[in-house]
Write a protein that holds these residues in place. Structure first.
Motif, PDB file in Angstrom:
ATOM      1  N   PHE A  59       9.712 -87.570  63.750  1.00  9.90           N
ATOM      2  CA  PHE A  59       9.561 -88.420  62.369  1.00  9.90           C
ATOM      3  C   PHE A  59       9.428 -90.121  62.978  1.00  9.90           C
ATOM      4  N   GLY A  60      10.588 -90.496  63.864  1.00 13.48           N
ATOM      5  CA  GLY A  60      10.649 -91.880  64.261  1.00 13.48           C
ATOM      6  C   GLY A  60       9.341 -92.397  64.592  1.00 13.48           C
ATOM      7  N   LYS A  61       8.650 -91.428  65.621  1.00 14.02           N
ATOM      8  CA  LYS A  61       7.409 -91.776  66.180  1.00 14.02           C
ATOM      9  C   LYS A  61       6.425 -91.992  65.110  1.00 14.02           C
ATOM     10  N   LEU A  62       6.358 -91.247  64.136  1.00 14.49           N
ATOM     11  CA  LEU A  62       5.252 -91.212  63.239  1.00 14.49           C
ATOM     12  C   LEU A  62       5.537 -92.389  62.428  1.00 14.49           C
ATOM     13  N   VAL A  63       6.945 -92.840  62.014  1.00 15.31           N
ATOM     14  CA  VAL A  63       6.847 -93.991  61.154  1.00 15.31           C
ATOM     15  C   VAL A  63       6.527 -95.309  62.190  1.00 15.31           C
ATOM     16  N   ALA A  64       6.918 -95.193  63.481  1.00 12.86           N
ATOM     17  CA  ALA A  64       6.484 -96.286  64.089  1.00 12.86           C
ATOM     18  C   ALA A  64       5.019 -96.688  64.276  1.00 12.86           C
ATOM     19  N   ILE A  65       4.351 -95.502  64.188  1.00  7.48           N
ATOM     20  CA  ILE A  65       2.800 -95.475  64.363  1.00  7.48           C
ATOM     21  C   ILE A  65       2.316 -95.875  62.864  1.00  7.48           C
ATOM     22  N   ALA A  66       2.569 -95.262  61.879  1.00  3.71           N
ATOM     23  CA  ALA A  66       2.218 -95.833  60.536  1.00  3.71           C
ATOM     24  C   ALA A  66       2.522 -97.391  60.263  1.00  3.71           C
ATOM     25  N   ALA A  67       3.422 -97.906  60.793  1.00  9.40           N
ATOM     26  CA  ALA A  67       3.952 -99.142  60.368  1.00  9.40           C
ATOM     27  C   ALA A  67       2.909-100.112  60.974  1.00  9.40           C
ATOM     28  N   GLN A  68       2.318 -99.743  61.919  1.00  5.05           N
ATOM     29  CA  GLN A  68       1.108-100.744  62.471  1.00  5.05           C
ATOM     30  C   GLN A  68       0.001-100.877  61.498  1.00  5.05           C
ATOM     31  N   LEU A  69      -0.310 -99.970  60.444  1.00  5.75           N
ATOM     32  CA  LEU A  69      -1.343 -99.936  59.427  1.00  5.75           C
ATOM     33  C   LEU A  69      -1.049-100.884  58.421  1.00  5.75           C
ATOM     34  N   PRO A  70      -1.938-101.451  57.677  1.00  9.29           N
ATOM     35  CA  PRO A  70      -1.474-102.255  56.577  1.00  9.29           C
ATOM     36  C   PRO A  70      -0.663-101.271  55.447  1.00  9.29           C
ATOM     37  N   PRO A  71       0.312-101.780  54.810  1.00  8.33           N
ATOM     38  CA  PRO A  71       1.179-101.141  54.052  1.00  8.33           C
ATOM     39  C   PRO A  71       0.258-100.705  52.850  1.00  8.33           C
ATOM     40  N   LEU A  72       0.973 -99.264  52.492  1.00  8.79           N
ATOM     41  CA  LEU A  72      -0.268 -98.504  51.392  1.00  8.79           C
ATOM     42  C   LEU A  72       0.109 -99.085  50.079  1.00  8.79           C
ATOM     43  N   PRO A  73      -0.764 -99.419  49.086  1.00 10.24           N
ATOM     44  CA  PRO A  73      -0.013 -99.622  47.579  1.00 10.24           C
ATOM     45  C   PRO A  73       0.180 -98.277  47.020  1.00 10.24           C
ATOM     46  N   THR A  74       1.583 -98.162  46.601  1.00 12.82           N
ATOM     47  CA  THR A  74       1.856 -96.670  46.088  1.00 12.82           C
ATOM     48  C   THR A  74       2.513 -96.839  44.834  1.00 12.82           C
ATOM     49  N   ALA A  75       2.002 -95.684  43.989  1.00 15.52           N
ATOM     50  CA  ALA A  75       2.409 -95.772  42.593  1.00 15.52           C
ATOM     51  C   ALA A  75       3.953 -95.050  42.705  1.00 15.52           C
ATOM     52  N   VAL A  76       5.143 -95.479  42.513  1.00 22.99           N
ATOM     53  CA  VAL A  76       6.317 -94.547  42.543  1.00 22.99           C
ATOM     54  C   VAL A  76       6.464 -94.418  41.277  1.00 22.99           C
ATOM     55  N   VAL A  77       6.871 -92.940  40.863  1.00 20.52           N
ATOM     56  CA  VAL A  77       6.921 -92.258  39.599  1.00 20.52           C
ATOM     57  C   VAL A  77       8.588 -92.273  39.406  1.00 20.52           C
ATOM     58  N   SER A  78       9.041 -92.786  38.343  1.00 22.07           N
ATOM     59  CA  SER A  78      10.478 -92.740  37.771  1.00 22.07           C
ATOM     60  C   SER A  78      11.386 -92.724  39.084  1.00 22.07           C
ATOM     61  N   PRO A  79      11.485 -94.024  39.684  1.00 23.68           N
ATOM     62  CA  PRO A  79      12.461 -93.999  40.972  1.00 23.68           C
ATOM     63  C   PRO A  79      13.657 -94.659  40.236  1.00 23.68           C
ATOM     64  N   ASP A  80      14.527 -93.859  39.441  1.00 20.28           N
ATOM     65  CA  ASP A  80      15.493 -94.442  38.803  1.00 20.28           C
ATOM     66  C   ASP A  80      16.898 -93.839  39.246  1.00 20.28           C
ATOM     67  N   ASP A  81      16.825 -93.200  40.497  1.00 16.62           N
ATOM     68  CA  ASP A  81      18.248 -92.746  41.051  1.00 16.62           C
ATOM     69  C   ASP A  81      18.145 -93.124  42.412  1.00 16.62           C
ATOM     70  N   HIS A  82      19.419 -93.079  43.042  1.00 13.69           N
ATOM     71  CA  HIS A  82      19.690 -93.610  44.405  1.00 13.69           C
ATOM     72  C   HIS A  82      18.838 -93.075  45.469  1.00 13.69           C
ATOM     73  N   ASN A  83      18.493 -91.802  45.579  1.00 14.19           N
ATOM     74  CA  ASN A  83      17.474 -91.549  46.514  1.00 14.19           C
ATOM     75  C   ASN A  83      16.221 -91.718  46.470  1.00 14.19           C
ATOM     76  N   SER A  84      15.663 -91.873  45.179  1.00 14.59           N
ATOM     77  CA  SER A  84      14.161 -92.024  44.915  1.00 14.59           C
ATOM     78  C   SER A  84      13.912 -93.578  45.247  1.00 14.59           C
ATOM     79  N   LEU A  85      14.590 -94.328  44.554  1.00 11.55           N
ATOM     80  CA  LEU A  85      14.482 -95.623  44.826  1.00 11.55           C
ATOM     81  C   LEU A  85      14.901 -96.292  46.068  1.00 11.55           C
ATOM     82  N   GLY A  86      15.935 -95.688  46.759  1.00  7.89           N
ATOM     83  CA  GLY A  86      16.305 -95.893  48.284  1.00  7.89           C
ATOM     84  C   GLY A  86      15.032 -95.778  49.132  1.00  7.89           C
TER      85      GLY A  86
END
Length: 473
Positions: free
Chosen positions: A159-186
């Motif tokens: 997973f660390g390798k995937l994150v490092a690779i994906a971070a080279q791409l422009p960030p993806l505009p993402t609709a985050v639905v109801s991030p109203d608790d610790h885990n989802s918002l974090g």
């Protein structure tokens, strides 16, 4: 030569001055990690993977080799320590072979005995020496030569390798639905900080801001669309995808059914030409590659045509993650076609369809049982000749129940980490569990990034080589 299955000790009465024994051991990374776990000593000089010089063997680990000779060889089972002193003369590096030896120099009052103890390198250089005073066993003990259970160390960080690779791409505009608790918002904030997404927070403003305050994070820089209802928040996320304002959807503190209901609806949803399915991506400590499992979250009892779409979507995701020709094992309870087990018939048809080009991009074989899909020795034992058996990277399960149990067994029994993505929709949907931690959400965001790139470009993203060295912190 017959392997020794029992060990007999040497009693005090049998022990003679001049008796000697030794063991050989090569210093390995696993030795150093296990010593750190057992003792709590995390001195970076002794741990592989730290920057700087090659790790050195902990001195007391070296000394413990002497204990192994006394407890296993001479006098053997039943031996107890009284005194051990050691002087260390030379350092030991990872990969060096050591010889630990003991020699009886004196017998005291029963059951006491004194031993000269030494540890040397393979070439004879003296590493450590000292004197041991022990209580020798007074009764004969014949013990089993025990094979200790294998320990699993988390040596891979896919997973660390995937994150490092994906971070080279422009960030993806993402609709985050109801991030109203610790885990989802974090998870959303962490993914944004890593450069994977540009979050658009949708939900109850008061609840989201309260979660941010509890986390100690500043969300003032993120767009926040206030919608109190979870269902309406999910519908808004779908709308943002249609308008082009978002290119992905991330599930927050909302039931999967509420979110998926808006994704799969016929009018205004995100249905594409293919049946929507879900793929778990597992980082399993015992495997040197990612493991894809589908479908374990959406299609309850998929028919053959649905399994075709499930298989094709899983192959596409694996290719997007950098696997050039994924090996797909179609699972059943057995590895032979049985008309009384419908999943074996489906597996055989899927295999033939791939052979004829109706499923593309991967090598598909089935039916395979779980053991011979994953383990090469199990496949050999059953005489299965296949390009997939023993090395499957994708597992297509018979139904949702089997897939869900398999994914959760790997997570909670084998300590695998799980990420997940909904495929076949007009945009990737990160369908993480509400109980998933930030790292699972971060890995899911990386999957969405790479899958979105594959969908738009028809090929996997090829990263700059130096980035993979910077896996997850």
């Amino acid at each position: 030569m017959t392997e020794q299955t029992t060990v007999r000790n040497t009693t005090w009465d049998e022990l003679q001055v001049g008796d000697e024994a030794s063991v050989e051991r090569t210093a390995s990374a696993q030795d150093f990690y296990l010593f750190a776990h057992v003792t709590g000593n995390i001195n970076p000089a002794n741990l592989p993977g730290n920057e700087g010089a090659q790790p050195l063997a902990p001195s007391m680990w070296i000394g413990s080799l002497i204990s192994a000779v006394l407890g296993n060889r001479l006098p053997g089972p039943g031996t107890l320590y009284r005194v051990q002193n050691l002087a260390f003369h030379e350092r030991v590096h990872l990969g060096e072979k050591l010889i630990a030896s003991v020699r009886c120099t004196q017998k005291g009052e029963k059951p006491l005995a004194t031993f000269e103890t030494r540890v040397t390198k393979e070439g004879g250089a003296l590493v450590a020496e000292g004197i041991a005073e022990i209580e020798a066993p007074i009764e004969t003990i014949v013990a089993d030569a025990r094979q200790l259970p294998e320990l699993i160390l988390d040596e891979h960080d896919h997973f660390g390798k995937l994150v490092a690779i994906a971070a080279q791409l422009p960030p993806l505009p993402t609709a985050v639905v109801s991030p109203d608790d610790h885990n989802s918002l974090g998870g959303a904030v962490l993914s944004a900080r890593k450069g994977l997404i540009i979050p658009i927070l949708i939900g109850d403003r008061v609840a989201i801001e309260k979660a941010a305050q509890e986390l100690g994070v500043d969300i003032s820089g993120y767009r926040l669309i206030e919608i109190e209802s979870h269902r309406a928040a999910a519908a808004k996320a779908v709308e943002l995808v249609h308008s082009g304002e978002a290119r992905a959807v991330m599930k927050g503190n909302i039931h999967s059914d509420e979110l998926l209901g808006q994704v799969v609806k016929k009018e205004g949803g995100l249905r594409g030409s293919r049946r929507i399915s879900h793929t778990f991506v597992m980082d399993v400590p015992t495997l040197d590659h990612l493991l894809f499992i589908s479908d374990a979250a959406i299609n309850i009892a998929p028919d053959l045509l649905t399994k075709v779409d499930i298989t094709q979507s899983a192959i596409d995701l694996a290719i997007a993650c950098g696997i050039k020709e994924p090996r797909v094992g179609v699972l059943s309870a057995v590895e032979t076609v049985n008309v009384n087990i419908p999943s074996t018939l489906d597996a055989a048809v899927l295999s033939k369809m791939a052979e004829r080009g109706q499923i593309q991009g991967g090598i598909v074989d089935g039916p395979l049982a779980m053991d011979n899909a994953i383990d090469m020795e199990a496949a050999r034992t059953k005489g299965i000749a296949s390009l997939v058996a023993g090395r499957a990277e994708i597992l297509v399960v018979p139904n949702l129940e089997a897939g869900n149990m398999l994914a959760k067994e790997l997570t909670f029994v084998a300590r695998a980490e799980a990420a997940g993505l909904v495929l076949g929709a007009k945009a990737p949907v990160m369908l993480t569990s509400r109980a998933d931690d930030d790292r699972a959400r971060l890995a899911s965001a990386a999957l969405a990034q790479l899958y979105d790139y594959w969908r738009r470009n028809g090929r996997a993203f090829e990263p700059a080589e130096q980035t993979v060295a910077d896996a997850a912190e």
